[in-house]
Design an enzyme around this catalytic site. Sequence first.
Site, mmCIF file in Angstrom:
data_model
loop_
_atom_site.group_PDB
_atom_site.id
_atom_site.type_symbol
_atom_site.label_atom_id
_atom_site.label_comp_id
_atom_site.label_asym_id
_atom_site.label_seq_id
_atom_site.Cartn_x
_atom_site.Cartn_y
_atom_site.Cartn_z
ATOM 1 N N SER A 119 0.847 -1.201 0.000
ATOM 2 C CA SER A 119 0.000 0.000 0.000
ATOM 3 C C SER A 119 0.877 1.244 0.000
ATOM 4 O O SER A 119 2.067 1.178 0.328
ATOM 5 C CB SER A 119 -0.886 -0.013 1.258
ATOM 6 O OG SER A 119 -1.509 1.232 1.441
ATOM 7 N N TYR A 164 -2.020 -0.696 10.430
ATOM 8 C CA TYR A 164 -2.181 -1.035 9.005
ATOM 9 C C TYR A 164 -0.962 -0.563 8.221
ATOM 10 O O TYR A 164 -0.453 -1.280 7.354
ATOM 11 C CB TYR A 164 -3.475 -0.392 8.493
ATOM 12 C CG TYR A 164 -3.840 -0.736 7.063
ATOM 13 C CD1 TYR A 164 -3.920 -2.056 6.629
ATOM 14 C CD2 TYR A 164 -4.145 0.278 6.145
ATOM 15 C CE1 TYR A 164 -4.274 -2.354 5.317
ATOM 16 C CE2 TYR A 164 -4.509 -0.006 4.846
ATOM 17 C CZ TYR A 164 -4.570 -1.325 4.433
ATOM 18 O OH TYR A 164 -4.915 -1.617 3.132
HETATM 19 P P1 NAD Z 1 -11.986 -5.671 0.372
HETATM 20 O O1 NAD Z 1 -12.428 -5.473 1.792
HETATM 21 O O2 NAD Z 1 -12.950 -5.338 -0.716
HETATM 22 O O3 NAD Z 1 -11.474 -7.165 0.191
HETATM 23 C C1 NAD Z 1 -10.759 -7.846 1.164
HETATM 24 C C2 NAD Z 1 -11.265 -9.280 1.208
HETATM 25 O O4 NAD Z 1 -10.483 -10.013 2.158
HETATM 26 C C3 NAD Z 1 -12.734 -9.378 1.672
HETATM 27 O O5 NAD Z 1 -13.490 -10.075 0.680
HETATM 28 C C4 NAD Z 1 -12.660 -10.153 2.971
HETATM 29 O O6 NAD Z 1 -13.743 -11.039 3.172
HETATM 30 C C5 NAD Z 1 -11.359 -10.928 2.801
HETATM 31 N N1 NAD Z 1 -10.808 -11.357 4.089
HETATM 32 C C6 NAD Z 1 -10.745 -10.640 5.229
HETATM 33 N N2 NAD Z 1 -10.205 -11.392 6.203
HETATM 34 C C7 NAD Z 1 -9.914 -12.599 5.661
HETATM 35 C C8 NAD Z 1 -9.341 -13.795 6.157
HETATM 36 N N3 NAD Z 1 -8.942 -13.912 7.450
HETATM 37 N N4 NAD Z 1 -9.190 -14.838 5.317
HETATM 38 C C9 NAD Z 1 -9.583 -14.741 4.030
HETATM 39 N N5 NAD Z 1 -10.151 -13.653 3.500
HETATM 40 C C10 NAD Z 1 -10.301 -12.581 4.313
HETATM 41 O O7 NAD Z 1 -10.656 -4.836 0.228
HETATM 42 P P2 NAD Z 1 -9.883 -4.337 -1.064
HETATM 43 O O8 NAD Z 1 -9.999 -2.861 -1.078
HETATM 44 O O9 NAD Z 1 -10.287 -5.118 -2.261
HETATM 45 O O10 NAD Z 1 -8.387 -4.684 -0.636
HETATM 46 C C11 NAD Z 1 -7.673 -5.813 -1.120
HETATM 47 C C12 NAD Z 1 -6.225 -5.680 -0.700
HETATM 48 O O11 NAD Z 1 -5.700 -4.442 -1.189
HETATM 49 C C13 NAD Z 1 -6.043 -5.642 0.822
HETATM 50 O O12 NAD Z 1 -4.828 -6.291 1.145
HETATM 51 C C14 NAD Z 1 -5.916 -4.159 1.109
HETATM 52 O O13 NAD Z 1 -5.212 -3.938 2.310
HETATM 53 C C15 NAD Z 1 -5.157 -3.702 -0.104
HETATM 54 N N6 NAD Z 1 -5.247 -2.279 -0.447
HETATM 55 C C16 NAD Z 1 -6.451 -1.662 -0.630
HETATM 56 C C17 NAD Z 1 -6.498 -0.322 -0.983
HETATM 57 C C18 NAD Z 1 -7.800 0.407 -1.183
HETATM 58 O O14 NAD Z 1 -7.785 1.656 -1.331
HETATM 59 N N7 NAD Z 1 -8.936 -0.275 -1.236
HETATM 60 C C19 NAD Z 1 -5.304 0.398 -1.123
HETATM 61 C C20 NAD Z 1 -4.101 -0.264 -0.925
HETATM 62 C C21 NAD Z 1 -4.085 -1.601 -0.593
#
Ligand code: NAD
Length: 280
Positions: A163, A176
């Site tokens: 991130s 985080y």
């Molecule tokens: P999201 O919440 O839409 O998806 C995350 C998924 O992980 C969810 O479907 C959830 O059910 C699943 N999850 C949570 N705990 C779990 C577990 N213990 N075992 C298995 N699955 C589990 O989030 P996103 O925005 O699609 O993010 C995806 C990745 O990208 C994450 O690692 C997040 O930290 C990272 N990220 C997101 C952003 C953003 O702006 N959305 C920016 C940088 C990084």
Amino acid sequence: MNLPLSIDYTGKVVVVTGAGGLICGAMARAFAQCGAKVAALDLNEDAVKALANELKAEGYICEGYKANVLDPEALEAVRAAVNADLGPCDILVNGAGGNNPRATTDNEYHHEAKEGGKSFFDLVPDGVDFVFKLNFQGTILPTQAFAKDMVETKSGCILNISSMNSYTPLTKIPAYSAAKAAISNFTQWLATHFAGTGIRCNAIAPGFLVSAQNKALLYNEDGTPTARSAKILNGTPTHRFVDADELIGATLFLCDDRSASAITGVVLPVDAGFAAYSGV
Ligand code: NAD
């Protein structure tokens, strides 16, 4: 989805954790559209089953599996199921992750903290552990399960999701930010550790996305940006957010052995310039 790159992944088994979510659901779909056999893993079984059914109905190959990325035994069971259904894992995307309010301060600066708000001193070990475990152990444990297949085949690719906060921490979210910094660091460690095995390991660092979960934090009801949102846009030289589909090109490129054969241990920002900009 209109794919930004045409890369043939036919026959490759691609395991995507967090595939029930916004970013990794789009990645799972993109790999399937490129011909891969996709294993979509998530704690949210309904979400990955729905994704798999949708992709199968469109003629692609995808199976959905309930999987907790923090449970090693369950991951081994899912690996056995994926091996039986689709074959050994060629590519692993460690996408499950996220933040939690229990590890978030109410204020950006302690000197501005209001009476009764959650300050740095109110953060509880459980909240910090939850976020650190989900992101960091949630990357290590699936890698321990699925990279065994890659060691056997002497090839493969692991893609972690870091991130923007891994470069410089964002206010309010210390756990985080630290966990994502740990993922970037681990990406380099793993790339080195597996250097002689034929396995590459990289990460992407997505910039700021607008999602259903954070929309209310980024936009007021009248559609104007909130104060935090304005800070993000002012800190991004292109003054824009990143769309989940804009992560697909980097993902397909980094996971392809022909395109990225000499690329291992990198963390690629896909951030509309945020990490490059000093703000001045
Ligand atoms: P999201 O919440 O839409 O998806 C995350 C998924 O992980 C969810 O479907 C959830 O059910 C699943 N999850 C949570 N705990 C779990 C577990 N213990 N075992 C298995 N699955 C589990 O989030 P996103 O925005 O699609 O993010 C995806 C990745 O990208 C994450 O690692 C997040 O930290 C990272 N990220 C997101 C952003 C953003 O702006 N959305 C920016 C940088 C990084």
